[in-house]
Write a protein that holds these residues in place. Structure first.
Motif, PDB file in Angstrom:
ATOM      1  N   LEU A 185       4.275 -14.461  -0.470  1.00 50.73           N
ATOM      2  CA  LEU A 185       5.164 -13.236   0.041  1.00 50.73           C
ATOM      3  C   LEU A 185       6.097 -13.053  -0.854  1.00 50.73           C
ATOM      4  CD1 LEU A 185       5.381 -13.815   4.003  1.00 50.73           C
ATOM      5  CD2 LEU A 185       3.795 -12.197   2.609  1.00 50.73           C
ATOM      6  N   ARG A 187       5.823 -13.968  -4.182  1.00 52.86           N
ATOM      7  CA  ARG A 187       5.248 -13.299  -5.257  1.00 52.86           C
ATOM      8  C   ARG A 187       4.804 -11.903  -4.861  1.00 52.86           C
ATOM      9  NH1 ARG A 187       0.261 -16.690  -7.771  1.00 52.86           N
ATOM     10  NH2 ARG A 187       0.516 -14.578  -8.962  1.00 52.86           N
ATOM     11  N   LEU A 188       4.596 -11.478  -3.880  1.00 51.84           N
ATOM     12  CA  LEU A 188       4.301 -10.205  -3.476  1.00 51.84           C
ATOM     13  C   LEU A 188       5.113  -9.268  -3.657  1.00 51.84           C
ATOM     14  CD1 LEU A 188       1.666 -10.540  -0.343  1.00 51.84           C
ATOM     15  CD2 LEU A 188       1.279  -9.716  -2.703  1.00 51.84           C
ATOM     16  N   ASP A 191       5.844  -8.943  -7.141  1.00 51.47           N
ATOM     17  CA  ASP A 191       4.728  -8.184  -7.885  1.00 51.47           C
ATOM     18  C   ASP A 191       5.189  -6.576  -7.675  1.00 51.47           C
ATOM     19  OD1 ASP A 191       3.305 -10.420  -8.810  1.00 51.47           O
ATOM     20  OD2 ASP A 191       1.885 -10.485  -7.530  1.00 51.47           O
ATOM     21  N   LEU A 205      -3.574 -13.872  -5.613  1.00 52.76           N
ATOM     22  CA  LEU A 205      -2.623 -14.961  -4.944  1.00 52.76           C
ATOM     23  C   LEU A 205      -3.628 -15.946  -4.396  1.00 52.76           C
ATOM     24  CD1 LEU A 205      -0.407 -12.925  -2.626  1.00 52.76           C
ATOM     25  CD2 LEU A 205       0.248 -13.889  -4.575  1.00 52.76           C
ATOM     26  N   GLY A 216      -2.251  -9.233  -0.335  1.00 54.39           N
ATOM     27  CA  GLY A 216      -2.168  -9.336  -1.714  1.00 54.39           C
ATOM     28  C   GLY A 216      -3.322  -8.595  -2.447  1.00 54.39           C
ATOM     29  N   LEU A 219      -2.384  -4.939  -2.538  1.00 51.71           N
ATOM     30  CA  LEU A 219      -1.539  -4.642  -3.600  1.00 51.71           C
ATOM     31  C   LEU A 219      -1.982  -4.690  -4.937  1.00 51.71           C
ATOM     32  CD1 LEU A 219       1.591  -4.224  -4.001  1.00 51.71           C
ATOM     33  CD2 LEU A 219       1.782  -6.690  -4.505  1.00 51.71           C
ATOM     34  N   HIS A 220      -2.846  -5.581  -5.363  1.00 49.86           N
ATOM     35  CA  HIS A 220      -3.561  -5.547  -6.692  1.00 49.86           C
ATOM     36  C   HIS A 220      -4.531  -4.445  -6.789  1.00 49.86           C
ATOM     37  CE1 HIS A 220      -2.774 -10.468  -6.268  1.00 49.86           C
ATOM     38  NE2 HIS A 220      -1.722  -9.747  -6.751  1.00 49.86           N
TER      39      HIS A 220
END
Length: 456
Positions: A185, A187-188, A191, A205, A216, A219-220
């Motif tokens: 989370l 890292r999210l 990002d 992730l 993730g 988001l990506h």
């Protein structure tokens, strides 16, 4: 790839671990403590037996000494002299029964040793916390009372092990929660900030939690979509700037010629040729503006196309008929060859006719004297091929011939009469129908354009 489970499953597993691990650890510690305490009691009894086996009990002083040694071990004893007839009485009995009978017969006589704890008032109440054991030695026999190990100690060991297991389980759960949920989370969030700052290159992730992985992936996916949109926008902006520059250039040349011709006619220095040139340039400007308007409308062509069944053979013949006057004016022969019967596609007949006429027009303008149109079915698609006998495409131009306002020879464009939008319009219309157009050079010379459409 490791299987990802829902957070609900992981929370259920964590709850089960928090309950099961301390319980199992407590049970194991309870059993281990019981064995340890039983061993301690057995060891104390063995030491007491060893004292009685080696120490003499003949005199009061000797018996007093043995009683003190047993008291030091915490053992109480009631012993009598061994009975000589006991051996015959217990002959054939099992060992435990034989020891019990020998001890009972020894205590039938006056005891030779009675420890201090048994001489006090209410010894039975005190001996409730002792474990009774019968012994039968060479000289004496009777009963030993070894103190029981404290149940509180056993409970303390079991509870301590359970608490330690609970702490270990919580540590493991916290570590895994941090690794699979909190760190991803974080890292999210990082990002998301990077994406907001324009940096769209984010990595997947490493998590075992399905919900976190889904966030993730979303988001990506958004980052990839933004990257595609950004590249598309950049390309569109580049194309727009190129088109503005090319349009300015293409408008300036005929306007300059038209203006010069009109000024010459106004001053009376021009002849009929000046008027013809002015009319030709005006017609060229009209075609250019018409093609520009058509090209701009085709960006959303698929939403406006009325799809219906179209006979490819009839469409090819109609396109040749429409292009025949242009071919005749340039001394070019149009031929329809190898058009299979029964070929049909779904689309707008007028739009597809525009595609074919644009391709034929391009072939007529660049061919030397012959243009051939053919159609056949291949791999579930209808392929229409238009070939000319001209010089063909330059190898460096094959990747650009369908770009708006591209011309392989801009200096020759006014002579051929092209606006540079015919092939671009054709490709946009073809793609709006689920097909495409490819350009290539024929092995025997000349250019070849292939229109591919889904067959029905």
């Amino acid at each position: 790839m490791r299987r990802r489970l829902s957070l609900h499953v992981w929370l259920g597993v964590a709850l089960a671990l928090v309950i099961a691990v301390p319980a199992l650890a407590g049970l194991a510690a309870w059993a281990a403590a019981g064995r340890w305490q039983a061993g301690r009691e057995a060891h104390r009894r063995d030491r007491a037996v060893a004292v009685l086996r080696t120490a003499p009990l003949d005199t009061p002083a000797q018996r007093e000494t043995v009683a003190r040694r047993l008291g030091a071990l915490g053992v109480e004893a009631e012993l009598g002299p061994a009975v000589a007839e006991a051996k015959a009485a217990i002959d054939g009995a099992d060992p435990k029964t034989a020891v019990d009978m020998t001890a009972k017969m020894a205590l039938a006589n006056k005891p030779v040793l009675l420890t201090a704890g048994l001489q006090k008032d209410s010894p039975n109440a005190r001996l409730e916390s002792y474990r009774q054991s019968a012994i039968a030695l060479e000289k004496v026999g009777g009963l030993l009372w070894v103190p029981r190990e404290s149940p509180a100690t056993r409970w303390a060991i079991a509870l301590g092990a359970g608490l330690a297991a609970l702490a270990a389980a919580l540590i493991v759960i916290v570590v895994l929660l941090r690794r699979w949920v909190l760190q991803p989370l974080a890292r999210l969030a990082a990002d998301a900030e990077r994406i907001a700052g324009g940096e769209l290159d984010v990595e997947p992730l490493p998590t075992r939690a399905r919900e976190v992985a889904q966030v993730g992936d979303a988001l990506h996916g958004m980052a990839r979509g933004l990257g595609v949109a950004l590249r598309t926008s950049t390309a569109a902006e580049h194309e727009r700037r190129f088109m503005v520059t090319a349009i300015a250039h293409d408008l300036r040349t005929p306007l300059f010629t038209l203006r010069g011709s009109l000024e010459a006619l106004e001053r009376g220095v021009g002849d009929a040729g000046y008027l013809d040139r002015a009319q030709a340039k005006a017609a060229h400007l009209d075609r250019l503006i018409s093609d520009l308007f058509t090209f701009s409308r085709l960006e959303y062509a698929r939403d406006t196309i009325a799809f219906e069944e179209v006979d490819v053979g009839a469409l090819a013949r109609r396109a040749v008929e429409d292009a025949e006057p242009i071919a005749a004016a340039r001394g070019c022969v149009l031929q329809v060859r190898r058009v299979e019967s029964g070929l049909c596609v779904r689309g707008d007949a007028d739009a597809l006719l525009r595609v074919l006429t644009n391709l034929l027009d391009n072939a007529i303008r660049h061919g030397r004297g012959r243009v051939v149109l053919g159609a056949h079915r291949e791999n579930g698609a209808v392929r229409l091929e238009i070939a000319d006998d001209g010089p063909g495409f330059a190898p460096d131009d094959l990747d650009h011939v369908f770009e708006p306002l591209f011309r392989s020879d801009r200096a020759r464009a006014p002579r051929t009469g092209g606006t540079g939008l015919g092939l671009a319009i054709a490709r946009r219309l073809a793609r709006a129908h689920g097909g495409d157009i490819e350009a290539a050079n024929a092995p025997g010379g000349g250019a070849r354009a292939t229109l591919t459409l889904p067959a029905i």
